[in-house]
Scaffold this motif. Structure first.
Motif, short mmCIF file in Angstrom:
data_model
loop_
_atom_site.label_atom_id
_atom_site.label_comp_id
_atom_site.label_asym_id
_atom_site.label_seq_id
_atom_site.Cartn_x
_atom_site.Cartn_y
_atom_site.Cartn_z
N UNK A 181 -6.08 -11.59 -9.42
CA UNK A 181 -7.35 -11.86 -8.74
C UNK A 181 -7.78 -13.32 -8.80
N UNK A 182 -7.66 -13.97 -9.96
CA UNK A 182 -8.19 -15.34 -10.08
C UNK A 182 -7.45 -16.31 -9.16
N UNK A 183 -6.19 -16.06 -8.90
CA UNK A 183 -5.41 -16.95 -8.03
C UNK A 183 -5.36 -16.42 -6.60
N UNK A 184 -5.84 -15.18 -6.42
CA UNK A 184 -5.74 -14.48 -5.13
C UNK A 184 -4.31 -14.51 -4.59
N UNK A 185 -3.34 -14.24 -5.48
CA UNK A 185 -1.95 -14.22 -5.05
C UNK A 185 -1.25 -12.96 -5.55
N UNK A 186 -0.09 -12.72 -4.97
CA UNK A 186 0.72 -11.54 -5.28
C UNK A 186 1.92 -11.99 -6.11
N UNK A 187 2.14 -11.37 -7.27
CA UNK A 187 3.26 -11.80 -8.10
C UNK A 187 4.38 -10.77 -8.16
N UNK A 188 4.13 -9.59 -7.60
CA UNK A 188 5.22 -8.62 -7.43
C UNK A 188 5.01 -7.94 -6.10
N UNK A 189 6.07 -7.85 -5.34
CA UNK A 189 6.00 -7.12 -4.06
C UNK A 189 7.37 -6.55 -3.78
N UNK A 190 7.42 -5.23 -3.66
CA UNK A 190 8.65 -4.56 -3.28
C UNK A 190 8.31 -3.51 -2.25
N UNK A 191 9.28 -3.08 -1.49
CA UNK A 191 9.00 -2.02 -0.53
C UNK A 191 10.29 -1.29 -0.26
N UNK A 192 10.20 0.03 -0.18
CA UNK A 192 11.28 0.78 0.43
C UNK A 192 10.68 1.87 1.30
N UNK A 193 11.46 2.33 2.27
CA UNK A 193 10.92 3.25 3.26
C UNK A 193 10.79 2.52 4.57
N UNK A 194 9.93 3.01 5.46
CA UNK A 194 9.78 2.31 6.73
C UNK A 194 8.31 2.18 7.10
N UNK A 195 7.91 0.95 7.43
CA UNK A 195 6.53 0.68 7.85
C UNK A 195 6.56 -0.19 9.09
N UNK A 196 5.65 0.08 10.03
CA UNK A 196 5.49 -0.82 11.17
C UNK A 196 4.69 -2.02 10.70
N UNK A 197 4.62 -3.05 11.54
CA UNK A 197 3.86 -4.24 11.18
C UNK A 197 2.40 -3.89 10.88
N UNK A 198 1.80 -3.05 11.74
CA UNK A 198 0.38 -2.69 11.56
C UNK A 198 0.20 -1.96 10.23
N UNK A 199 1.11 -1.01 9.96
CA UNK A 199 1.01 -0.24 8.71
C UNK A 199 1.16 -1.16 7.50
N UNK A 200 2.07 -2.12 7.60
CA UNK A 200 2.31 -3.04 6.49
C UNK A 200 1.06 -3.87 6.19
N UNK A 201 0.43 -4.36 7.25
CA UNK A 201 -0.78 -5.17 7.08
C UNK A 201 -1.87 -4.34 6.42
N UNK A 202 -2.04 -3.11 6.91
CA UNK A 202 -3.06 -2.22 6.36
C UNK A 202 -2.73 -1.86 4.90
N UNK A 203 -1.44 -1.61 4.64
CA UNK A 203 -1.02 -1.22 3.29
C UNK A 203 -1.31 -2.34 2.28
N UNK A 204 -1.06 -3.59 2.70
CA UNK A 204 -1.33 -4.72 1.80
C UNK A 204 -2.81 -4.80 1.47
N UNK A 205 -3.64 -4.56 2.50
CA UNK A 205 -5.09 -4.59 2.31
C UNK A 205 -5.52 -3.51 1.31
#
Lengths: 271, 247
Positions: free
Chosen positions: B191-215
């Motif tokens: 939170x203090x840096x407002x950054x992501x330090x781990x990100x992984x994904x498996x499965x299938x997401x569309x661009x819209x779903x990915x954006x929403x999922x990150x939020x």
């Protein structure tokens, strides 16, 4: 146990120059930030393997061999064939690689490529079952790193999918619960062409297809794999840095557009 | 077989365990429960149970692994043999080796390792019971253990997964949702840096779903972050109460 690695830093003069170039949107080898090195893919280079491909990405060289055997399916997926991905960071590829059992870097590499192939459902595993619960095709994807100059994830992924497209499946005759090869071959059922795109972050700059020197300078990398329909099927952030949400969005857009470019270079893929 | 399988999202829009799509499982955190470790924490997130110990900063052994300008971080994510339905071999699996690496990398950006050259900081994550989301819960608890050890941090790291089941985006997947679902995306957020330090994904997401999922992941991590701060304070509230009682 994973330990902070000791990395040989770039010389001060080189790192300074790289940063200055990046501020102008340029790179030491003359590429733009979103430009790949020359991608060369040659399929069918190993006759004894059911499938194979060699990829060079600038000076990075990767060979993938596909071997197909028969064996029992996994107990939790009795109606599916088996896909296994393994990677070897050969000591001949770079002075930093040492012989021995796979370390965390080669395991991560194999698992990232595995995820791209598996999650895109590129290989139709359901059609690779011979006797449900008893006998299945087992597809081994072995990644051999021959020369390391950065971006092993992408070079390996391109070699793996090209190797699968090039592979032949030995036809087997079922005798009781055993499969006997008839000597005939058919095509391996490949129905998607996942393409991974790796983006490195140096300072504030995002750049694709990092060389080893650029990887040394990068705080973090993100590898994003998309399917032929442009869906994201695998992501791996690696390296001890961070990405902002804006950078992730930017990376995702770059990955989508670059993947279409690279996909047209995969031999055997007919859209 | 297909028909008899329980649907993961009911007709009322609720999940198999009765949660709404953006609802976390019940979470319980405890700080400083191990006597020997310099810092420790325990987390229960749904049926997942994880204990974390932190040792250090301490002398590097063997010495040549040390760095002259900062501390090294060592991380081990490990699952107990009894943590899963079928016994898991105690030898580290390829999955555990990969996760140990990316979890370490999720913490490198928050630790002021430059304060402790030639020393090391150890993070030991033991999954005692696994029911999905163990790498995320492990990171959440490891943050608390690092703070409990008094190691200077830029911030706590909060972590949560977002996934997709039956076309619906959901947070904090349990084991069944992870296995049967269409996508799983673990995220660690600072939170203090407002950054992501781990990100992984498996499965299938569309661009819209990915954006929403990150939020959704960011929002879920912020809720976990509040709980982390509460859990850290709680330890000192309890200590103060104990002292007052004695007096």
């Amino acid at each position: 146990m994973s330990i902070t690695p000791q990395t040989e830093p770039l010389t001060k003069i080189k790192s300074k120059q790289m940063i200055e170039f990046l501020k102008l949107g340029k790179r030491l080898d003359g590429r733009s930030l979103t430009e790949y090195r020359d991608v060369k893919i040659e399929a069918g280079v190993i006759g004894k393997a059911e499938g194979s491909a060699q990829v060079s990405l600038g000076n990075t060289r990767v060979l993938v061999g596909i071997k197909v055997e028969t064996g029992p399916p996994y107990s939790d997926t009795p109606n599916m064939g088996v896909l296994t991905v393994n990677a070897e960071l050969l000591p001949l590829a770079h002075e930093i690689f040492e012989p021995g059992p796979p370390d965390e870097n080669s395991i991560e590499l194999a698992r990232v490529v595995d995820r791209s192939l598996r999650e895109s459902k590129a290989l139709d595993l359901e059609s690779l079952i011979i006797i449900p619960g008893k006998l299945a095709y087992v597809v081994f994807v072995d990644i051999y790193i021959l020369n390391h100059d950065g971006n092993l994830f992408d070079a390996s992924e391109y070699a793996a999918i090209s190797g699968l497209m090039n592979a032949k499946l030995p036809v087997v005759e079922v005798e009781g619960e055993e499969g006997k090869p008839t000597g005939d071959f058919k095509e391996l059922p490949v129905r998607d062409c996942p393409v991974s795109i790796t983006i490195a972050k140096i300072d504030e700059a995002l750049l694709v297809d990092p060389t080893l020197e650029e990887e040394t300078m990068a705080t973090a990398k993100i590898t994003i794999t998309t399917t032929k329909d442009g869906k994201i099927c695998a992501i791996q952030k690696s390296g001890g840095g961070t990405f902002t949400f804006e950078e992730i969005m930017e990376a995702q857009k770059i990955a989508r557009s670059k993947a279409a470019e690279v996909r047209s270079l995969i031999p055997g893929w007919r859209g | 077989m297909e028909e008899s399988r329980q649907k993961l999202i009911g007709e009322n829009g609720l999940r198999i365990d009765g949660r709404k799509p953006d609802e976390l499982r019940p979470i319980r955190m405890e700080v400083g429960l191990l006597a020997n470790a310099d810092g420790s924490a325990y987390i229960e997130q749904g049926k997942s149970k994880i204990i974390v110990a932190v040792y250090g900063p301490r002398e590097v052994h063997p010495k040549h692994l040390g760095l002259s300008d900062r501390a090294i971080v060592r991380c081990r994510y490990h699952m107990a043999p009894f943590s899963t339905q079928e016994r898991k071999s105690p030898a580290p699996s390829r999955r555990e080796i990969e996760l140990s690496k990316i979890i370490r990398e999720a913490f490198e950006p928050v630790i002021f390792s430059e304060y402790y050259p030639r020393s090391m900081i150890d993070i030991f994550i033991e999954v005692l019971q696994s029911d999905g989301g163990t790498r995320c819960a492990g990171i959440t608890a490891a943050s608390l253990a690092l703070a409990d050890a008094g190691i200077p941090l830029r911030d706590l790291v909060a972590s949560c997964a977002v996934g997709k089941v039956e076309g619906c985006l959901i947070v904090d997947l349990n084991d069944e949702e992870d296995k049967e679902g269409e996508a799983d995306m673990p995220v660690a957020y600072i939170p203090a840096l407002d950054t992501v330090s781990l990100l992984q994904m498996d499965g299938q997401l569309t661009e819209e779903e990915f954006v929403e999922a990150l939020k959704m992941a960011k929002e879920a991590c912020m809720r976990i972050y509040q709980m982390q701060k509460q859990a850290l304070k709680q330890k000192y509230v309890e200590a103060k109460e104990a002292v007052e009682e004695q007096e």
